[in-house]
Each structure stands twice: as C-alpha cells, then as structure tokens.
Enzyme design. Structure first.
Site, short mmCIF file in Angstrom:
data_model
loop_
_atom_site.label_atom_id
_atom_site.label_comp_id
_atom_site.label_asym_id
_atom_site.label_seq_id
_atom_site.Cartn_x
_atom_site.Cartn_y
_atom_site.Cartn_z
N HIS A 146 7.01 4.36 -1.81
CA HIS A 146 5.67 4.94 -1.63
C HIS A 146 5.45 5.96 -2.74
CE1 HIS A 146 5.09 3.81 2.77
NE2 HIS A 146 6.40 3.70 2.68
N HIS A 175 10.38 -0.98 -0.49
CA HIS A 175 9.17 -0.49 -1.17
C HIS A 175 9.28 1.01 -1.38
CE1 HIS A 175 8.47 -0.74 3.19
NE2 HIS A 175 7.74 0.37 3.09
N ILE A 196 -2.57 0.06 2.61
CA ILE A 196 -3.73 -0.22 3.46
C ILE A 196 -4.08 0.97 4.36
CG2 ILE A 196 -2.61 -1.20 5.53
CD1 ILE A 196 -4.56 -3.60 5.25
N GLY A 234 11.92 5.34 9.35
CA GLY A 234 10.49 5.09 9.47
C GLY A 234 10.01 3.83 8.77
#
Ligand code: DGP
Length: 114
Positions: free
Chosen positions: A102, A100, A32, A93
């Site tokens: 990235h 997940h 998002i 972070g």
C-alpha cells in the site's frame, strides 16, 4: 479474513482498475477503498500469497516493487512524504491473498496504526 484473489482478475483485465503503472514484473492501481488522498496498491505479477511466502528468489522482485513505489510517490506528488505498508496474513490485516504494497500519502498519517 482472506477472500478470493481478486487481484488476479485485475492482472488479467477481467476486472477494471485505475492503473497507474505497469511493467514486466508488476502492476499498480488505485485502491478501491482509499484510506488517504493517495492510496495505490503495487502488486507483483508473480503469484505470491503473502510476504511470508516470499523467498530469496524474490529478492530482486521485492526491491523492484519498493522502487516502483518510490517512483509513484514522486509521480503522484507526495513530496512531503508517504507510507509504504505490507499487511501480512490475518493478524496483519491482510484481506486479499496476493502480496501487495500500500502506498499512502497526501495527508498526515498517524502512528501507531490501528
Ligand atoms: P489488505 O487488507 O492489505 O489485503 O488490502 C487489500 C486492499 O485491496 C484494500 O485496501 C482494498 C483493496 N481492494 C479490494 N478489492 C479491490 C478491487 O476490486 N479493486 C481495487 N482497486 N482495490 C481493491
């Protein structure tokens, strides 16, 4: 700081996402808040809070997630390269408490990361 597991809502479709891949083990969708022209998240359907929580039983699943990332990188045209990142817990972070990867690409990515 870790917030609620918003990705469970994406998995059960109660929250919309731009999905680019789904199979029996994982889901992938556009981030998002993209940090690069291509920024996709690949998540397991199994609830694993952090990479630290993965066990030997998850070995094949972790390999699957990485190979899906490679397939998506090719599908999304990242012929010049890309980066695959897992942020783990607070100092890494991580903000969403569901494992997940990235997948980032489409521009020159600098090193070291911030
Ligand atoms: P991390 O900081 O490594 O836990 O990454 C979490 C990522 O999740 C971050 O890049 C923003 C993204 N994200 C957070 N909420 C949503 C959402 O509701 N939808 C989508 N598509 N991505 C989200």
């Amino acid at each position: 700081m870790m917030t609620e597991n918003i990705f469970l809502k994406i998995l059960d479709r109660s929250l919309p996402a731009k999905i680019v891949h789904e199979d029996e083990l994982c889901l992938a969708f556009h981030d998002i808040k993209p940090q690069a022209p291509v920024h996709v998240l690949i998540i397991p359907k199994k609830e694993i809070r952090t990479l630290d929580d993965a066990t030997a039983a998850d070995q094949a699943l972790l390999g699957h997630l990485q190979l899906v990332a490679v397939k998506l990188a090719h599908d999304l045209g990242l012929t010049k390269g890309y980066r695959l990142v897992v942020n783990c817990k607070e100092q890494g972070g991580q903000t969403v408490p569901h494992l997940h990867y990235h997948l980032l690409g489409g521009r020159d990515l600098t090193w070291p990361p911030g």
